[in-house]
Design a protein around this motif. Sequence first.
Motif, PDB file in Angstrom:
ATOM      1  N   ALA A 156       0.818  -1.214   0.000  1.00  0.00           N
ATOM      2  CA  ALA A 156       0.000   0.000   0.000  1.00  0.00           C
ATOM      3  C   ALA A 156       0.853   1.267   0.000  1.00  0.00           C
ATOM      4  O   ALA A 156       0.558   2.230   0.709  1.00  0.00           O
ATOM      5  CB  ALA A 156      -0.958  -0.003   1.202  1.00  0.00           C
ATOM      6  N   GLY A 157       1.941   1.234  -0.770  1.00  0.00           N
ATOM      7  CA  GLY A 157       2.786   2.412  -0.901  1.00  0.00           C
ATOM      8  C   GLY A 157       3.825   2.596   0.185  1.00  0.00           C
ATOM      9  O   GLY A 157       4.606   3.549   0.142  1.00  0.00           O
ATOM     10  N   ARG A 158       3.870   1.679   1.159  1.00  0.00           N
ATOM     11  CA  ARG A 158       4.832   1.841   2.253  1.00  0.00           C
ATOM     12  C   ARG A 158       6.253   1.497   1.833  1.00  0.00           C
ATOM     13  O   ARG A 158       7.216   1.944   2.462  1.00  0.00           O
ATOM     14  CB  ARG A 158       4.424   0.969   3.440  1.00  0.00           C
ATOM     15  N   LEU A 159       6.404   0.671   0.839  1.00  0.00           N
ATOM     16  CA  LEU A 159       7.702   0.355   0.261  1.00  0.00           C
ATOM     17  C   LEU A 159       7.480  -0.006  -1.201  1.00  0.00           C
ATOM     18  O   LEU A 159       6.344  -0.165  -1.646  1.00  0.00           O
ATOM     19  CB  LEU A 159       8.415  -0.776   1.025  1.00  0.00           C
ATOM     20  N   THR A 160       8.559  -0.115  -1.956  1.00  0.00           N
ATOM     21  CA  THR A 160       8.423  -0.451  -3.368  1.00  0.00           C
ATOM     22  C   THR A 160       8.403  -1.969  -3.551  1.00  0.00           C
ATOM     23  O   THR A 160       9.161  -2.694  -2.908  1.00  0.00           O
ATOM     24  CB  THR A 160       9.567   0.138  -4.207  1.00  0.00           C
ATOM     25  N   VAL A 161       7.534  -2.416  -4.436  1.00  0.00           N
ATOM     26  CA  VAL A 161       7.468  -3.828  -4.798  1.00  0.00           C
ATOM     27  C   VAL A 161       8.235  -4.001  -6.105  1.00  0.00           C
ATOM     28  O   VAL A 161       7.874  -3.416  -7.132  1.00  0.00           O
ATOM     29  CB  VAL A 161       6.015  -4.302  -4.943  1.00  0.00           C
ATOM     30  N   GLN A 162       9.289  -4.774  -6.044  1.00  0.00           N
ATOM     31  CA  GLN A 162      10.166  -4.982  -7.188  1.00  0.00           C
ATOM     32  C   GLN A 162      10.103  -6.450  -7.593  1.00  0.00           C
ATOM     33  O   GLN A 162       9.940  -7.327  -6.744  1.00  0.00           O
ATOM     34  CB  GLN A 162      11.596  -4.581  -6.822  1.00  0.00           C
ATOM     35  N   ALA A 163      10.236  -6.709  -8.887  1.00  0.00           N
ATOM     36  CA  ALA A 163      10.116  -8.073  -9.388  1.00  0.00           C
ATOM     37  C   ALA A 163      11.292  -8.430 -10.262  1.00  0.00           C
ATOM     38  O   ALA A 163      11.715  -7.640 -11.110  1.00  0.00           O
ATOM     39  CB  ALA A 163       8.817  -8.220 -10.181  1.00  0.00           C
ATOM     40  N   ASP A 164      11.815  -9.637 -10.073  1.00  0.00           N
ATOM     41  CA  ASP A 164      12.872 -10.137 -10.936  1.00  0.00           C
ATOM     42  C   ASP A 164      12.278 -10.459 -12.300  1.00  0.00           C
ATOM     43  O   ASP A 164      11.292 -11.194 -12.408  1.00  0.00           O
ATOM     44  CB  ASP A 164      13.493 -11.392 -10.328  1.00  0.00           C
ATOM     45  N   LEU A 165      12.894  -9.914 -13.338  1.00  0.00           N
ATOM     46  CA  LEU A 165      12.423 -10.165 -14.700  1.00  0.00           C
ATOM     47  C   LEU A 165      13.501 -10.953 -15.437  1.00  0.00           C
ATOM     48  O   LEU A 165      14.451 -10.396 -15.973  1.00  0.00           O
ATOM     49  CB  LEU A 165      12.108  -8.849 -15.416  1.00  0.00           C
ATOM     50  N   CYS A 166      13.340 -12.269 -15.407  1.00  0.00           N
ATOM     51  CA  CYS A 166      14.282 -13.183 -16.036  1.00  0.00           C
ATOM     52  C   CYS A 166      13.587 -14.528 -16.181  1.00  0.00           C
ATOM     53  O   CYS A 166      12.641 -14.828 -15.439  1.00  0.00           O
ATOM     54  CB  CYS A 166      15.545 -13.305 -15.190  1.00  0.00           C
ATOM     55  N   LEU A 167      14.061 -15.347 -17.099  1.00  0.00           N
ATOM     56  CA  LEU A 167      13.418 -16.635 -17.349  1.00  0.00           C
ATOM     57  C   LEU A 167      14.061 -17.803 -16.624  1.00  0.00           C
ATOM     58  O   LEU A 167      13.515 -18.912 -16.639  1.00  0.00           O
ATOM     59  CB  LEU A 167      13.409 -16.932 -18.861  1.00  0.00           C
ATOM     60  N   ASP A 168      15.196 -17.598 -15.990  1.00  0.00           N
ATOM     61  CA  ASP A 168      15.936 -18.749 -15.468  1.00  0.00           C
ATOM     62  C   ASP A 168      15.154 -19.547 -14.437  1.00  0.00           C
ATOM     63  O   ASP A 168      15.296 -20.773 -14.366  1.00  0.00           O
ATOM     64  CB  ASP A 168      17.286 -18.309 -14.898  1.00  0.00           C
ATOM     65  N   GLU A 169      14.320 -18.884 -13.633  1.00  0.00           N
ATOM     66  CA  GLU A 169      13.552 -19.616 -12.629  1.00  0.00           C
ATOM     67  C   GLU A 169      12.386 -20.398 -13.233  1.00  0.00           C
ATOM     68  O   GLU A 169      11.816 -21.262 -12.570  1.00  0.00           O
ATOM     69  CB  GLU A 169      13.006 -18.659 -11.568  1.00  0.00           C
ATOM     70  N   PHE A 170      12.061 -20.108 -14.483  1.00  0.00           N
ATOM     71  CA  PHE A 170      10.862 -20.683 -15.095  1.00  0.00           C
ATOM     72  C   PHE A 170      11.157 -21.680 -16.211  1.00  0.00           C
ATOM     73  O   PHE A 170      10.250 -22.361 -16.679  1.00  0.00           O
ATOM     74  CB  PHE A 170       9.976 -19.556 -15.629  1.00  0.00           C
ATOM     75  N   THR A 171      12.412 -21.767 -16.650  1.00  0.00           N
ATOM     76  CA  THR A 171      12.751 -22.691 -17.733  1.00  0.00           C
ATOM     77  C   THR A 171      13.286 -24.005 -17.176  1.00  0.00           C
ATOM     78  O   THR A 171      13.978 -24.019 -16.150  1.00  0.00           O
ATOM     79  CB  THR A 171      13.809 -22.080 -18.671  1.00  0.00           C
ATOM     80  N   ASP A 172      12.972 -25.102 -17.872  1.00  0.00           N
ATOM     81  CA  ASP A 172      13.455 -26.398 -17.405  1.00  0.00           C
ATOM     82  C   ASP A 172      14.939 -26.596 -17.679  1.00  0.00           C
ATOM     83  O   ASP A 172      15.588 -27.464 -17.080  1.00  0.00           O
ATOM     84  CB  ASP A 172      12.633 -27.539 -18.007  1.00  0.00           C
ATOM     85  N   HIS A 173      15.527 -25.770 -18.551  1.00  0.00           N
ATOM     86  CA  HIS A 173      16.959 -25.834 -18.804  1.00  0.00           C
ATOM     87  C   HIS A 173      17.750 -24.855 -17.944  1.00  0.00           C
ATOM     88  O   HIS A 173      18.983 -24.901 -17.908  1.00  0.00           O
ATOM     89  CB  HIS A 173      17.251 -25.577 -20.286  1.00  0.00           C
TER      90      HIS A 173
END
Length: 331
Positions: free
Chosen positions: A112-129
């Motif tokens: 609710a604006g008290r801190l910033t929500v940041q997200a990792d944008l990469c495929l390594d956690e989602f690919t089977d390789h």
Amino acid sequence: MTSFPTRRLRRLRGTPALRRLAAEHHLVPSQLVLPVFVKEGITSSQPIASMPGVSQHPLDAIADVVDEAAAAGIGGIMIFGVPAVRDAVGSGATDPDGILNRAIAVAARAAAGRLTVQADLCLDEFTDHGHCGLLAADGSVDNDATLEVYAEMGVAQARAGADVLGLSGMMDGQVAAVRAGLDAAGFAHVAILAYSAKYASAFYGPFRDAVESTLQGDRRTYQMDPANAREGVEEALVDIAEGADVVMVKPAMPYLDVLARVSDRSNVPVWAYQVSGEYAMIEHAAAAGLIDRERAIGESLLGIRRAGADVILTYWAVEVAHWLRAGKELA
């Protein structure tokens, strides 16, 4: 006649109050960001053996993690997703119901604006390789095909409520691709943090436990050569030209020289990631009685700050924030 020193530099070191007054660099809670791991399919937090004090969290625990971080006054959290199922194209990364995008939404509501929500944008956690991008027929990482997926990821994460997208894949042109995708989808307000100088480092080892990496081989064809410093500056300048709002050096301590060079040349904020291996070395050495844990933590963070980091991603973010609010000396 005895000759005495004309300059007595020790005068400003004599008491804690004098040391605080003379300190050239300071750290405050808002300059710290906490990496957070969210694992699909678990019902309670699971400790990560190689990273004492760090856990994988279930989705239901994320609101509490956010509340604790906000109460400590830190600047944000960086969310990494650990999906139950992975495939060759990392489809969970763009799925609105994927674990990372669901976690972003939960965190954004809780923050609710008290801190910033940041997200990792990469495929390594989602690919089977386990690679950070799509693979071509010859097994190499296809840079340009990956950019299209990154743009989709960016829109999905922005739609879920992320304030900052952490582009960590080290694909050429990733900032331009994600910026264009965000702007076209009406998310011009969402900021891009470019992991600009991200090195192919042995210090990521415990992190790969945390995200249960499936990587075979290595990432040396797209992450940076540890021998190169000028190239790190060039990577940052290219990302800034493409529209990065913040640039990053990762890891931090082995690359303080690169951090200093990037800081000298950048006209946008420069952040650093104190990675899992840096964290684990201090924790395990302290557990063995080899070093003073709290002083080593404080000294490591001050060194990163002194080298030019405006913000530090660290697994000690909440703990150190409490120290700072209590007025504790870091080193």
